[in-house]
Design an enzyme around this catalytic site. Structure first.
Site, PDB file in Angstrom:
ATOM      1  N   GLU A 117      32.153  47.682  50.284  1.00 45.96           N
ATOM      2  CA  GLU A 117      32.185  47.922  48.841  1.00 45.96           C
ATOM      3  C   GLU A 117      31.387  46.877  48.061  1.00 45.96           C
ATOM      4  O   GLU A 117      31.556  46.718  46.853  1.00 45.96           O
ATOM      5  CB  GLU A 117      33.638  47.966  48.323  1.00 45.96           C
ATOM      6  CG  GLU A 117      34.540  48.999  48.979  1.00 45.96           C
ATOM      7  CD  GLU A 117      34.102  50.457  48.792  1.00 45.96           C
ATOM      8  OE1 GLU A 117      33.089  50.709  48.106  1.00 45.96           O
ATOM      9  OE2 GLU A 117      34.774  51.335  49.367  1.00 45.96           O
ATOM     10  N   HIS A 140      39.503  44.412  45.056  1.00 43.80           N
ATOM     11  CA  HIS A 140      39.778  45.836  45.279  1.00 43.80           C
ATOM     12  C   HIS A 140      40.938  45.947  46.252  1.00 43.80           C
ATOM     13  O   HIS A 140      40.963  45.253  47.271  1.00 43.80           O
ATOM     14  CB  HIS A 140      38.544  46.540  45.855  1.00 43.80           C
ATOM     15  CG  HIS A 140      38.836  47.887  46.430  1.00 43.80           C
ATOM     16  ND1 HIS A 140      39.333  48.923  45.668  1.00 43.80           N
ATOM     17  CD2 HIS A 140      38.735  48.374  47.703  1.00 43.80           C
ATOM     18  CE1 HIS A 140      39.501  49.989  46.443  1.00 43.80           C
ATOM     19  NE2 HIS A 140      39.152  49.680  47.680  1.00 43.80           N
ATOM     20  N   HIS A 142      44.425  48.791  47.685  1.00 45.81           N
ATOM     21  CA  HIS A 142      44.992  50.136  47.702  1.00 45.81           C
ATOM     22  C   HIS A 142      46.437  50.073  47.196  1.00 45.81           C
ATOM     23  O   HIS A 142      47.371  50.455  47.922  1.00 45.81           O
ATOM     24  CB  HIS A 142      44.907  50.713  49.109  1.00 45.81           C
ATOM     25  CG  HIS A 142      43.501  50.798  49.647  1.00 45.81           C
ATOM     26  ND1 HIS A 142      43.210  51.027  50.964  1.00 45.81           N
ATOM     27  CD2 HIS A 142      42.295  50.690  49.016  1.00 45.81           C
ATOM     28  CE1 HIS A 142      41.883  51.059  51.136  1.00 45.81           C
ATOM     29  NE2 HIS A 142      41.309  50.845  49.960  1.00 45.81           N
ATOM     30  N   GLU A 170      55.540  44.084  29.339  1.00 42.09           N
ATOM     31  CA  GLU A 170      54.428  43.165  29.585  1.00 42.09           C
ATOM     32  C   GLU A 170      53.051  43.826  29.554  1.00 42.09           C
ATOM     33  O   GLU A 170      52.047  43.152  29.336  1.00 42.09           O
ATOM     34  CB  GLU A 170      54.600  42.536  30.976  1.00 42.09           C
ATOM     35  CG  GLU A 170      55.618  41.444  31.039  1.00 42.09           C
ATOM     36  CD  GLU A 170      55.120  40.184  30.350  1.00 42.09           C
ATOM     37  OE1 GLU A 170      54.249  39.514  30.913  1.00 42.09           O
ATOM     38  OE2 GLU A 170      55.603  39.886  29.245  1.00 42.09           O
ATOM     39  N   HIS A 211      42.617  56.487  45.807  1.00 41.28           N
ATOM     40  CA  HIS A 211      42.056  55.438  46.671  1.00 41.28           C
ATOM     41  C   HIS A 211      42.639  54.059  46.341  1.00 41.28           C
ATOM     42  O   HIS A 211      43.242  53.429  47.208  1.00 41.28           O
ATOM     43  CB  HIS A 211      40.519  55.437  46.555  1.00 41.28           C
ATOM     44  CG  HIS A 211      39.843  54.439  47.428  1.00 41.28           C
ATOM     45  ND1 HIS A 211      38.656  54.688  48.076  1.00 41.28           N
ATOM     46  CD2 HIS A 211      40.172  53.151  47.751  1.00 41.28           C
ATOM     47  CE1 HIS A 211      38.307  53.623  48.784  1.00 41.28           C
ATOM     48  NE2 HIS A 211      39.211  52.676  48.595  1.00 41.28           N
TER      49      HIS A 211
HETATM   50  O1  2HA Z   1      37.154  47.891  52.885  1.00 39.54           O
HETATM   51  O2  2HA Z   1      39.003  49.360  50.952  1.00 39.54           O
HETATM   52  O3  2HA Z   1      37.218  51.002  49.974  1.00 39.54           O
HETATM   53  C1  2HA Z   1      37.916  49.036  52.997  1.00 39.54           C
HETATM   54  C2  2HA Z   1      38.083  49.657  51.684  1.00 39.54           C
HETATM   55  C3  2HA Z   1      37.078  50.641  51.285  1.00 39.54           C
HETATM   56 ZN    ZN Z   2      39.331  50.821  49.418  1.00 38.03          ZN
END
Ligand code: 2HA
Ligand code: ZN
Length: 272
Positions: A117, A140, A142, A170, A211
């Site tokens: 990413e 980033h 999940h 908050e 995602h």
């Molecule tokens: O690196 O999260 O979006 C793995 C991920 C891809």
């Molecule tokens: Zn991801």
């Protein structure tokens, strides 16, 4: 004299946050990635900045970041493993003068590369630095309940943000500017990188439907703090959404909150 880079505060910070995020259950397998802009002054005591171990091609134009140093999680690497083995799971890279190559200064010891990413991270850094010179971190992850919420809630940014604001007091204080939302897109390429960076012109947080989420900030704490606050609100939403709602935080109250904490809600997003 070069010291053990693993002991550098910025490596330790990434080790701690990846372990923490793994324990949150957000970063299964190789899920999630972090990039953290470092200054030469921070890195120089730990590394010889003139010693390039390997040159890694970037398959997008990173020239606005030429010369900048980053610590970045490796592609295919597990957050679970970073703290025990930083040198294989992390890398310190410098964007080459042409913006088309990355100079590896430390890490990715098993021949690895930066996260898949990277286009989304680097394009986000470019946009956020343009908005805020103190910007440094992109995370980033999940985040479980954020992902869940994208299946059962409108993805219209105003609606999505308003629901989050209403879930805990908050939220308005932490992200008065709201969250951007992208529809499902193929990940790991420059197209989603460009779309993410476009949203980052307006938001510090961008949800990728079905995602995960991108959070940014001046520090790891700030970027993580934004994400965990959104995740907490999403968790409350998925706990209550199927039950009769008897009362909520009203827009007048969100306005009182914003005034009391001196923050400005995104214009037009409160109905007051
Ligand atoms: O690196 O999260 O979006 C793995 C991920 C891809
Ligand atoms: Zn991801």
């Amino acid at each position: 004299m070069e010291k053990n880079v693993c002991k550098a505060p910025f490596v330790q910070e990434v080790c701690k946050i990846t372990a923490n995020m793994y324990r949150m259950g957000w970063d299964e397998r190789n899920g999630g990635n972090i990039s953290y802009l470092l200054t030469e002054a921070e890195v120089a005591p730990w590394l010889d900045l003139s010693k390039v171990i390997r040159v890694i091609p970037a398959d997008f134009d990173a020239s606005p970041l030429a010369g900048k140093l980053f610590i970045v999680t490796g592609t295919g690497k597990y957050f679970k493993n970073v703290a025990d083995d930083p040198e294989n799971n992390l890398g310190i890279i410098r964007v080459a003068a042409d913006g088309r190559n990355l100079e590896l200064l430390w890490g990715y010891a098993d021949g690895g590369r930066p996260t898949s990413e990277l286009p989304a991270h680097f394009r986000t850094h470019i946009v956020r630095l343009g908005r805020d010179p103190a910007h440094r971190v992109v995370i980033h992850t999940h985040a479980t309940n954020v992902v869940a919420m994208t299946f059962v809630h409108s993805l219209v940014e105003r609606d999505f943000t308003r629901t989050l604001w209403q879930m805990c007091t908050e939220c308005m204080v932490v992200f008065p500017d709201g969250v951007g939302v992208l529809p499902w897109m193929l990940c790991g390429n420059d197209e989603i990188g460009i779309a993410t960076a476009e949203k980052m012109k307006e938001f510090r947080l961008v949800v990728w439907a079905h995602h995960g989420i991108f959070g940014t900030g001046h520090s790891i704490d700030e970027a993580f703090g934004l994400i965990e606050t959104v995740e907490k609100a999403a968790e409350i939403y998925v706990k209550i959404m199927h039950m009769p709602i008897l009362q909520t935080i009203r827009d007048e109250e969100l306005k009182i909150l914003a005034d009391a904490f001196g923050v400005t809600p995104r214009a037009g997003w409160l109905n007051v």
